[in-house]
Design a protein around this motif. Sequence first.
Motif, PDB file in Angstrom:
ATOM      1  N   LYS A 273     -16.917   3.600  -0.808  1.00  0.00           N
ATOM      2  CA  LYS A 273     -15.729   4.468  -0.423  1.00  0.00           C
ATOM      3  C   LYS A 273     -15.961   5.836   0.288  1.00  0.00           C
ATOM      4  O   LYS A 273     -15.966   6.290   1.340  1.00  0.00           O
ATOM      5  CB  LYS A 273     -14.373   4.168  -1.937  1.00  0.00           C
ATOM      6  N   GLN A 274     -17.222   6.324  -0.732  1.00  0.00           N
ATOM      7  CA  GLN A 274     -17.089   7.905  -0.080  1.00  0.00           C
ATOM      8  C   GLN A 274     -18.243   7.851   1.265  1.00  0.00           C
ATOM      9  O   GLN A 274     -17.748   9.038   2.093  1.00  0.00           O
ATOM     10  CB  GLN A 274     -18.011   8.487  -1.370  1.00  0.00           C
ATOM     11  N   ILE A 275     -19.133   6.346   1.096  1.00  0.00           N
ATOM     12  CA  ILE A 275     -19.915   6.352   1.452  1.00  0.00           C
ATOM     13  C   ILE A 275     -19.256   5.837   3.518  1.00  0.00           C
ATOM     14  O   ILE A 275     -19.962   6.041   4.363  1.00  0.00           O
ATOM     15  CB  ILE A 275     -20.880   5.468   1.756  1.00  0.00           C
ATOM     16  N   LYS A 276     -18.251   5.064   3.031  1.00  0.00           N
ATOM     17  CA  LYS A 276     -17.838   4.372   4.445  1.00  0.00           C
ATOM     18  C   LYS A 276     -17.030   5.876   4.003  1.00  0.00           C
ATOM     19  O   LYS A 276     -16.469   5.969   6.397  1.00  0.00           O
ATOM     20  CB  LYS A 276     -16.642   3.597   3.131  1.00  0.00           C
ATOM     21  N   ASN A 277     -16.180   6.609   3.994  1.00  0.00           N
ATOM     22  CA  ASN A 277     -15.700   7.496   4.684  1.00  0.00           C
ATOM     23  C   ASN A 277     -16.350   8.553   5.026  1.00  0.00           C
ATOM     24  O   ASN A 277     -16.249   9.073   6.251  1.00  0.00           O
ATOM     25  CB  ASN A 277     -14.359   8.665   3.346  1.00  0.00           C
ATOM     26  N   LEU A 278     -17.781   9.444   5.244  1.00  0.00           N
ATOM     27  CA  LEU A 278     -18.690   9.426   6.102  1.00  0.00           C
ATOM     28  C   LEU A 278     -19.152   8.568   7.021  1.00  0.00           C
ATOM     29  O   LEU A 278     -18.956   9.280   7.715  1.00  0.00           O
ATOM     30  CB  LEU A 278     -19.682   9.534   4.859  1.00  0.00           C
ATOM     31  N   GLN A 279     -19.056   7.380   6.746  1.00  0.00           N
ATOM     32  CA  GLN A 279     -19.925   7.065   8.118  1.00  0.00           C
ATOM     33  C   GLN A 279     -18.519   6.853   9.004  1.00  0.00           C
ATOM     34  O   GLN A 279     -19.054   7.128  10.398  1.00  0.00           O
ATOM     35  CB  GLN A 279     -19.823   5.092   8.044  1.00  0.00           C
ATOM     36  N   GLN A 280     -17.538   6.787   9.018  1.00  0.00           N
ATOM     37  CA  GLN A 280     -15.813   6.732   9.914  1.00  0.00           C
ATOM     38  C   GLN A 280     -16.564   8.577  10.647  1.00  0.00           C
ATOM     39  O   GLN A 280     -16.014   8.844  11.315  1.00  0.00           O
ATOM     40  CB  GLN A 280     -14.762   6.224   9.399  1.00  0.00           C
ATOM     41  N   MET A 281     -16.695   9.365   9.877  1.00  0.00           N
ATOM     42  CA  MET A 281     -16.816  10.819   9.944  1.00  0.00           C
ATOM     43  C   MET A 281     -17.977  10.767  11.231  1.00  0.00           C
ATOM     44  O   MET A 281     -17.129  11.282  12.408  1.00  0.00           O
ATOM     45  CB  MET A 281     -16.666  11.706   9.346  1.00  0.00           C
ATOM     46  N   LEU A 282     -18.723  10.660  11.047  1.00  0.00           N
ATOM     47  CA  LEU A 282     -20.117  10.047  11.610  1.00  0.00           C
ATOM     48  C   LEU A 282     -20.021   9.508  12.924  1.00  0.00           C
ATOM     49  O   LEU A 282     -20.148   9.871  14.319  1.00  0.00           O
ATOM     50  CB  LEU A 282     -21.209   9.370  11.083  1.00  0.00           C
ATOM     51  N   VAL A 283     -18.685   8.278  13.006  1.00  0.00           N
ATOM     52  CA  VAL A 283     -17.646   7.326  14.224  1.00  0.00           C
ATOM     53  C   VAL A 283     -17.070   8.576  14.903  1.00  0.00           C
ATOM     54  O   VAL A 283     -17.193   9.211  15.947  1.00  0.00           O
ATOM     55  CB  VAL A 283     -17.891   6.654  13.559  1.00  0.00           C
ATOM     56  N   PHE A 284     -16.119   9.506  14.610  1.00  0.00           N
ATOM     57  CA  PHE A 284     -15.636   9.984  15.132  1.00  0.00           C
ATOM     58  C   PHE A 284     -16.490  11.444  15.758  1.00  0.00           C
ATOM     59  O   PHE A 284     -15.973  11.910  16.865  1.00  0.00           O
ATOM     60  CB  PHE A 284     -13.973  11.047  14.079  1.00  0.00           C
ATOM     61  N   LEU A 285     -17.359  12.213  15.388  1.00  0.00           N
ATOM     62  CA  LEU A 285     -18.175  12.956  16.192  1.00  0.00           C
ATOM     63  C   LEU A 285     -18.627  12.238  16.864  1.00  0.00           C
ATOM     64  O   LEU A 285     -19.818  13.053  17.335  1.00  0.00           O
ATOM     65  CB  LEU A 285     -19.421  13.644  15.087  1.00  0.00           C
ATOM     66  N   GLY A 286     -19.070  11.394  17.395  1.00  0.00           N
ATOM     67  CA  GLY A 286     -19.477  10.867  18.061  1.00  0.00           C
ATOM     68  C   GLY A 286     -20.973   9.635  17.705  1.00  0.00           C
ATOM     69  O   GLY A 286     -22.293   9.600  18.667  1.00  0.00           O
ATOM     70  N   TYR A 287     -21.368   9.814  16.375  1.00  0.00           N
ATOM     71  CA  TYR A 287     -22.938   9.204  16.260  1.00  0.00           C
ATOM     72  C   TYR A 287     -22.922   7.401  16.385  1.00  0.00           C
ATOM     73  O   TYR A 287     -21.569   7.074  15.768  1.00  0.00           O
ATOM     74  CB  TYR A 287     -23.503   9.501  15.266  1.00  0.00           C
ATOM     75  N   ASP A 288     -23.777   7.061  16.774  1.00  0.00           N
ATOM     76  CA  ASP A 288     -23.546   5.436  17.043  1.00  0.00           C
ATOM     77  C   ASP A 288     -23.679   5.365  15.418  1.00  0.00           C
ATOM     78  O   ASP A 288     -24.645   4.916  14.422  1.00  0.00           O
ATOM     79  CB  ASP A 288     -24.834   4.781  17.568  1.00  0.00           C
ATOM     80  N   LEU A 289     -22.624   3.702  15.211  1.00  0.00           N
ATOM     81  CA  LEU A 289     -22.492   2.881  13.461  1.00  0.00           C
ATOM     82  C   LEU A 289     -21.721   2.276  14.069  1.00  0.00           C
ATOM     83  O   LEU A 289     -20.644   1.508  14.233  1.00  0.00           O
ATOM     84  CB  LEU A 289     -21.706   3.914  12.579  1.00  0.00           C
TER      85      LEU A 289
END
Length: 484
Positions: free
Chosen positions: A406-422
């Motif tokens: 779940k920690q990685i899932k949250n990290l991925q959502q944060m990266l998407v919010f910052l504009g990184y392609d995932l």
Amino acid sequence: MEKEKQKERKLKRVFLQKKYNLLTTVLVALCVALLSGGGVFWLMDRQVKGLESANQAMGKINTVYNALYYNYYKDVSQQKLVDGALNGMVEALGDPFTEYMNKTESQELNDSISGSFGGIGAQVQKSGSKIKIMAPIAGTPAAKAGLKANDVIVKIDGRSTKDYSLNKAVSLMRGKVGTKVSVTIERNGTTFTKTLTRAKIPVKTVEGKLATNKQIGYIQVTSFSENTAKEFKQTVQSLRKKGAKSFIIDVRNNPGGLMDQALAMSSMFVENGKPILQVVGRDGKPTIYKASNELDDGFKVKEKAIVLINGGSASASEIFAAALKQSGNNVTLIGTKSYGKGTVQNTLPFKDKTELKLTIAKWLTPDGTWIHKKGIKPDVKADYPDVAYLTAIDTTKAYQAGQNSKQIKNLQQMLVFLGYDLDEKSGYFNEQTKQAIEKYQTDNGLIVNGTADKATVESIENKVAQKVTESDNAYQKAVEKLSE
């Protein structure tokens, strides 16, 4: 043997003394009643029965105290037994806002009201066996670390808080400015740990500036302490001189404080004679507080105003918001539902500098509504982006390719919010996630290793917090409404 006999004799003296006191009380009360006539006799008879019951209860407490102090298999301090008895009586009420405070805890409460202290900046309460955050104070380590209202503190410095009193938890989180404390948080079934550096919790409770529209004044009130109303008045006056024609008052994440300050601030927005607050004690009779020059010193804010609230707005913040919503002139509430604390506390100080903080009444809004455990609903619902409510990431671990959590899932959502392609946002650390981490590390001058280590995670969270602040939908709606 002789020592045990001395203890036994002492115990007997205590018990005999207790019986004598009870008998004396009953006899004196009955004599007064008989001399005063039948009607008074009935009343006094009730008091005698009450005194008898109270003395019997205290006699039992005294018996247990002496049995433990003199007969427990190892030495136990008197203070420990006394504190245990006092805390036990308080905890029996099941009221998280009533508590017995030792000398240190009492000083900390007084500091939070009138001074400054070293800590993390989170208002907490006891909820059952849990230590729960009511609200982080804006600009403090707790707020910067992403702690939020209703987060449960399950560990402090690695030790479980399960059996901690509220006072013990608070005292462990407070400390010398610059020192560190780790807190393990449970949020929505997930836990994470944050190491915070204690800071000086600000005494100043009001900050103001002009909004994006220079004719709108933005005022943030972080708590209600001894000088809050005075600071608020000064801030309004300053913003008026700078051209403010209307105001946004932000009490989000404001855990409350002194009722008199909330009354004074509320009175500034309400026509004299109109109700601000109702306080109801155990007799059930409401005391109604109304706007007056006595409360606000004749200072009024007649400009159009909007109040921002959220789940961290509690107690005095809710008094203020409800007063302006129901009795103010053209005041709108924007945000999310408030916390819902509708009780009033007072403190009973003792000579040894300890205090009893107890709930003495409940408060009602001007129209008689009790918002306890219900909160206040805004007129316009608006909130931060969903990413603002993601669980903070445990920085005691590093996350890398092949892992799934779940920690990685949250990290991925944060990266998407910052504009990184995932494309992958399920919690699996795949190659695309690794590439996004590497790109973030490159963009922000970090060591490029494709691993979400502590430095990388903290950097991402800081960037997200900054962008969330810039994406403050409630603030933007308030500006739009006042600009119409």
